[in-house]
Write an enzyme that holds these catalytic residues in place. Structure first.
Site, PDB file in Angstrom:
ATOM      1  N   ILE A 431       0.582  -0.580  -0.191  1.00 10.71           N
ATOM      2  CA  ILE A 431      -0.154   0.483  -0.199  1.00 10.71           C
ATOM      3  C   ILE A 431       0.888   1.440   0.085  1.00 10.71           C
ATOM      4  O   ILE A 431       0.455   2.081  -0.203  1.00 10.71           O
ATOM      5  CB  ILE A 431      -1.084  -0.143   0.846  1.00 10.71           C
ATOM      6  CG1 ILE A 431      -1.414  -1.056   1.306  1.00 10.71           C
ATOM      7  CG2 ILE A 431      -1.358   1.253   1.201  1.00 10.71           C
ATOM      8  CD1 ILE A 431      -3.060  -1.428   0.238  1.00 10.71           C
ATOM      9  N   SER A 433       3.938   2.446   2.585  1.00  6.96           N
ATOM     10  CA  SER A 433       4.556   2.947   3.530  1.00  6.96           C
ATOM     11  C   SER A 433       4.852   1.162   4.337  1.00  6.96           C
ATOM     12  O   SER A 433       5.340   0.566   3.801  1.00  6.96           O
ATOM     13  CB  SER A 433       4.608   3.684   4.722  1.00  6.96           C
ATOM     14  OG  SER A 433       3.488   2.712   5.199  1.00  6.96           O
ATOM     15  N   CYS A 516      -2.180  12.096  19.480  1.00  4.15           N
ATOM     16  CA  CYS A 516      -2.444  13.913  19.027  1.00  4.15           C
ATOM     17  C   CYS A 516      -2.150  13.775  17.742  1.00  4.15           C
ATOM     18  O   CYS A 516      -0.610  13.174  17.775  1.00  4.15           O
ATOM     19  CB  CYS A 516      -1.713  14.988  20.179  1.00  4.15           C
ATOM     20  SG  CYS A 516      -2.102  13.899  21.794  1.00  4.15           S
ATOM     21  N   ASP A 599      -4.596   8.028  -2.634  1.00 10.74           N
ATOM     22  CA  ASP A 599      -4.975   7.622  -1.400  1.00 10.74           C
ATOM     23  C   ASP A 599      -5.850   8.112  -1.075  1.00 10.74           C
ATOM     24  O   ASP A 599      -5.558   9.415  -1.178  1.00 10.74           O
ATOM     25  CB  ASP A 599      -3.913   7.114  -0.680  1.00 10.74           C
ATOM     26  CG  ASP A 599      -3.181   5.669  -0.855  1.00 10.74           C
ATOM     27  OD1 ASP A 599      -2.804   5.183  -1.299  1.00 10.74           O
ATOM     28  OD2 ASP A 599      -2.077   6.279  -0.046  1.00 10.74           O
ATOM     29  N   GLU A 605     -14.941   9.204   5.336  1.00 12.16           N
ATOM     30  CA  GLU A 605     -14.896  10.046   6.986  1.00 12.16           C
ATOM     31  C   GLU A 605     -15.658  11.372   6.882  1.00 12.16           C
ATOM     32  O   GLU A 605     -16.047  11.688   7.734  1.00 12.16           O
ATOM     33  CB  GLU A 605     -13.557  10.226   7.630  1.00 12.16           C
ATOM     34  CG  GLU A 605     -12.784   9.000   7.640  1.00 12.16           C
ATOM     35  CD  GLU A 605     -11.352   9.954   8.530  1.00 12.16           C
ATOM     36  OE1 GLU A 605     -10.137   8.882   8.363  1.00 12.16           O
ATOM     37  OE2 GLU A 605     -11.503  11.036   9.064  1.00 12.16           O
ATOM     38  N   HIS A 641      -6.290   3.609  -2.387  1.00  9.23           N
ATOM     39  CA  HIS A 641      -6.020   2.472  -1.702  1.00  9.23           C
ATOM     40  C   HIS A 641      -7.610   3.731  -0.133  1.00  9.23           C
ATOM     41  O   HIS A 641      -7.701   4.699  -0.442  1.00  9.23           O
ATOM     42  CB  HIS A 641      -5.213   2.788  -0.725  1.00  9.23           C
ATOM     43  CG  HIS A 641      -5.191   2.366   0.507  1.00  9.23           C
ATOM     44  ND1 HIS A 641      -5.261   1.293   0.813  1.00  9.23           N
ATOM     45  CD2 HIS A 641      -4.708   3.001   1.701  1.00  9.23           C
ATOM     46  CE1 HIS A 641      -5.713   0.548   2.061  1.00  9.23           C
ATOM     47  NE2 HIS A 641      -5.193   2.187   2.467  1.00  9.23           N
ATOM     48  N   HIS A 694      -3.025  -4.694  11.265  1.00  9.81           N
ATOM     49  CA  HIS A 694      -3.082  -3.824  12.624  1.00  9.81           C
ATOM     50  C   HIS A 694      -2.388  -4.717  13.341  1.00  9.81           C
ATOM     51  O   HIS A 694      -2.619  -4.273  14.584  1.00  9.81           O
ATOM     52  CB  HIS A 694      -4.262  -3.289  12.491  1.00  9.81           C
ATOM     53  CG  HIS A 694      -4.380  -2.350  11.419  1.00  9.81           C
ATOM     54  ND1 HIS A 694      -5.727  -2.859  10.172  1.00  9.81           N
ATOM     55  CD2 HIS A 694      -4.561  -1.071  11.190  1.00  9.81           C
ATOM     56  CE1 HIS A 694      -5.962  -2.228   9.883  1.00  9.81           C
ATOM     57  NE2 HIS A 694      -5.160  -0.913  10.119  1.00  9.81           N
TER      58      HIS A 694
HETATM   59  N1  GLN Z   1       0.165   4.663   2.048  1.00 16.05           N
HETATM   60  C1  GLN Z   1      -0.412   5.097   2.641  1.00 16.05           C
HETATM   61  C2  GLN Z   1       1.207   4.729   3.179  1.00 16.05           C
HETATM   62  O1  GLN Z   1       0.703   3.235   3.131  1.00 16.05           O
HETATM   63  C3  GLN Z   1      -1.704   4.816   3.530  1.00 16.05           C
HETATM   64  C4  GLN Z   1      -1.875   5.336   4.090  1.00 16.05           C
HETATM   65  C5  GLN Z   1      -3.265   4.726   4.793  1.00 16.05           C
HETATM   66  O2  GLN Z   1      -4.431   3.391   4.393  1.00 16.05           O
HETATM   67  N2  GLN Z   1      -3.471   5.552   5.407  1.00 16.05           N
HETATM   68  O3  GLN Z   1       0.866   4.621   4.324  1.00 16.05           O
HETATM   69 ZN    ZN Z   2      -4.875   1.834   4.869  1.00 17.76          ZN
END
Ligand code: GLN
Ligand code: ZN
Length: 751
Positions: A431, A433, A516, A599, A605, A641, A694
């Site tokens: 994705i 990072s 934060c 992304d 949200e 994403h 996660h």
């Molecule tokens: N490209 C971002 C990452 O991989 C996407 C982060 C996310 O999904 N919030 O960190």
């Molecule tokens: Zn994500």
């Protein structure tokens, strides 16, 4: 009961002006300090906060909005509604934190967004066996603490209706509002105890009533407040609404015996709604005129006119913020990098409290008594209206001249991309990072402290990129990424490089628990100084023959995680950000990059609370995304994403984004998402996350294979991508390598 007050706010931030609470709570978790030390830090923070509010001149002060982690969790504790799995934990604080964060043996409560803010609360679980009981120690102690300091304290609680509506029913499908009769007697008992302890007012927060509610739900709310207001011994009740207008619920609530109602005057139409309800003529209206969730200085003249127009509709009027100040930073003091005139346009928490007292004084004593404050505000607003950074003709002309937002038909793009990319079936990717290693953090800190120069920093980041590219080659992934080592945060990174945004030094806002964030401030028209990501991505691409994805953050997400302009529609700001991102995609393409990912994790949200506002939002959000991604040629593949949410409500919008490939967080329920997408005719590339990033657990080849096979039941192989469900920045390198090896092996097996 006619207790008077004229100036208040609905709640206070609690993390501490220097994030003292965050640091102490984390030290407690790490076993470095004991509970007594943590409690004394918390007590000092509460005391300082109360004192500041009294000194500023508020004459009714919210008490009990302090929290070690989350105020919804506090309410679950208050009502004896913690899940059974934590109830065996002896120590109060440890039980509380176990519910919040889990421990070795118990899973935490789920976390979700608090209405349409960026605050996340813990979702209480209520099962048929939950037996509610009152545990009022926290609020009583905080009331006593405040009264000992001579503070005109107004205890604040989440109201019974909102508590049930934001909770989650487990083990039963019955609506949770059916349980109202079980908790109302506890609220009654509590109100009596608060009155006995000297509270003249109590604030019951009912933000759930500003969303669309059914007739039976509104009737339940009315019944609840009929019941509570009929109590013999109780404080005066202020029912607090915020984050929007009460709509149909307003007359029902006004018909009850409550003494006060707070109204969010930043929401359109609320003044008219109040005027239309005669029963309000004998209630105290707490006028939420100072925006509690954005950072702009209030137009005091306009606010006074609005307040004046309410005078005839209300029994009495008090000035307030529109919601708790939880959602804004503490103060502008110390923001030395934010200079006039921008500085003069802003009001953070403490400046908002001053605005409240100035408005209240003007109402009581006339405008002459605050003429200096009024003219300062006028002057600031004047410079804001005319500042050239807010009106960039070049950007506006470009947008008005009509930039295309549609690409060629998807099939044409697919063919052009297939020829250029030459990918295997079921392509594997990530994705964006990779783990933020200690070296990365150290390098960033060293740069900030001036211990290394820019060139040295770039060298270090490049070496991280080289490592991540080599790792991906070794693992055998098909589409590579550079790993995003240079990004502190996926929004802040771009905001720092765009005209029209300002960063704060200490503008921290609680996101959840001890976490934060420091949202950037979007104050002006948006444009790039120059390319923002091209050097990093092309460096990564120079190290491999496989395609490297350019990684960008989309316009909706950039706005969702910033403080935004209030002087133009959000849609217009979105278009401007989109244009900057569009220019970046084109630059990446010109530099030889074949895939660009934009992304939009925050797409869901920003969805408005009311159904009537949703379509308009989705229209501009989709338009902005398409504007940002339609500048490239057919042969450049656009990915997006999405994560952090249930996608049911925005499923049509996902189709409308028209991204060539969409990766979507779905490790737990991907058949569902894929089924929903099929139902609305989605026929582009899709990468349902095949494992959950996660958790540190390494998924086995079998598990991922299983996951892929079930995905293939919903999506033909030509459209299916194989990827984890989110970015890997919070994980460790060893587990990432092991997980991705299994992912690649599973993809090969299924091919
Ligand atoms: N490209 C971002 C990452 O991989 C996407 C982060 C996310 O999904 N919030 O960190
Ligand atoms: Zn994500």
């Amino acid at each position: 009961m006619t207790f008077e007050f004229t100036a208040t706010i609905l709640g206070t931030p609690r993390i501490g002006p220097k994030r003292e609470l965050k640091k102490s709570v984390e030290s407690y978790w790490a076993g470095k300090i004991d509970a007594a030390t943590l409690e004394s830090v918390a007590k000092d923070l509460r005391k300082d906060s109360l004192k500041a509010l009294v000194d500023a001149g508020l004459d009714s002060i919210p008490v009990g909005t302090f929290s070690y982690y989350d105020h919804v969790l506090d309410t679950a504790v208050l009502l004896g509604a913690l899940p059974e799995r934590v109830q065996g934990i002896e120590n109060d604080l440890d039980r509380y934190f176990a519910a919040a964060r889990g421990n070795d043996t118990v899973a935490p409560l789920e976390m979700t967004k608090w209405f349409d803010t960026n605050y996340h609360y813990l979702v209480p679980e209520i099962s048929p066996t939950t037996s509610f009981s009152l545990h009022p120690e926290k609020v009583l102690a905080e009331l006593e603490e405040a009264r000992a300091l001579d503070v005109p304290a107004r205890p604040v609680l989440i109201g019974p209706v909102t508590f049930l509506l934001v909770s989650k029913a487990v083990g039963s499908d019955a609506p949770l509002l059916d349980r109202l009769d079980e908790i109302l007697p506890l609220y009654a008992d509590l109100l009596t105890q608060l009155a006995d302890a000297g509270a003249e007012w109590v604030q019951l927060d009912e933000p759930a009533l500003v969303a669309d509610r059914t007739h039976p739900e509104i009737a339940s709310a009315q019944k609840a407040y009929d019941y509570l207001s009929a109590l013999e011994t109780r404080p005066a009740i202020l029912l607090a609404s915020y984050f929007g207008d009460l709509g149909a619920a307003l007359p029902s609530l006004a018909s009850t015996g409550i003494e006060g109602l707070s109204i969010d005057l930043t929401a359109p139409g609320t003044v008219e709604q109040v005027a239309a309800v005669p029963a309000l003529a004998n209630k105290r209206i707490v006028a939420g005129i100072v925006d509690g969730r954005n950072i702009w200085r209030t137009d005091l003249d306009k606010a006074l006119a609005t307040l004046a127009s309410l005078l005839g509709s209300a029994g009495a009027l008090a000035v307030s913020t529109s919601c708790s100040l939880l959602h804004v930073p503490y103060t502008l003091d110390g923001e030395t990098d934010i200079v006039d005139p921008l500085r003069s346009w802003l009001a953070f928490g403490s400046e908002k409290v001053t605005e409240v007292t100035v408005l209240a004084t003007a109402l009581q004593d006339g405008t002459e008594s605050v003429s200096e404050e009024l003219s300062t505000a006028r002057a600031a607003l004047g410079t804001r209206r005319t500042d050239s950074r807010l009106h960039d003709a070049a950007i506006r002309t470009r947008l008005e001249s009509g930039v295309t937002v549609d690409r060629s038909p998807a099939e044409d793009r697919r063919q052009a991309q297939a020829a250029r990319l030459d990918l295997p079936a079921l392509p594997t990717t990530t994705i964006g990072s990779y783990p933020q290693t200690t070296q990365i953090r150290l390098a960033r800190a060293a740069l900030r402290r001036g211990e290394i120069d820019d060139a040295d920093y770039v060298r270090r980041m490049r070496s991280e990129i080289a490592d991540v590219v080599a790792l991906q080659e070794k693992i055998g992934l098909d589409v590579l990424v550079h790993g995003e080592p240079e990004r502190n945060d996926m929004v802040q990174y771009f905001a720092e490089q765009l005209n029209g945004f300002a960063a704060t030094a200490n503008g921290w806002v609680q996101s959840y628990g001890s976490r934060c964030v420091r949202p950037p401030i979007l104050f002006g028209d948006v444009s790039r100084h120059g390319a923002m990501t091209v050097d990093w991505i092309t460096y990564a691409q120079s190290l491999t023959d496989k395609p490297v994805k350019g990684m960008l953050t989309g316009p909706v997400t950039i706005l969702a995680w910033s403080f935004v302009r209030d002087d133009q529609p959000l849609a217009d700001s979105a278009d401007q950000v989109a244009l900057a991102i569009r220019d970046e995609t084109v630059d990446l393409q010109s530099a030889g990059i074949r895939i660009v990912q934009v992304d939009e994790p925050a797409l869901r949200e920003l969805l408005p609370l009311r159904a009537k506002d949703k379509e308009q939002y989705l229209t501009w959000a989709v338009r902005a995304f398409k504007l940002s991604t339609s500048g490239v040629s057919d042969s450049t593949q656009i990915h997006t994403h999405l994560c952090y949410s249930e996608f049911g409500e925005v499923i049509d919008a996902i189709v409308a984004l028209d991204a060539d490939v969409t990766s979507i967080e779905a490790a737990r329920s991907h058949m569902e998402v894929l089924g929903d997408l099929n139902a609305v005719g989605f026929d582009l590339g899709v990468g349902p996350g095949v494992y959950d990033i996660h958790s540190p657990r390494v998924p086995s080849v079998d598990e991922i294979t299983e996951s892929l096979r079930s995905a293939l039941k919903a999506v033909p192989a030509e459209r299916l991508w194989v990827n984890p469900d989110c970015g890997l920045k919070t994980r460790g390198t060893a587990e990432v390598e092991a997980s991705l090896r299994n992912l690649v092996e599973a993809a090969r097996a299924v091919r």
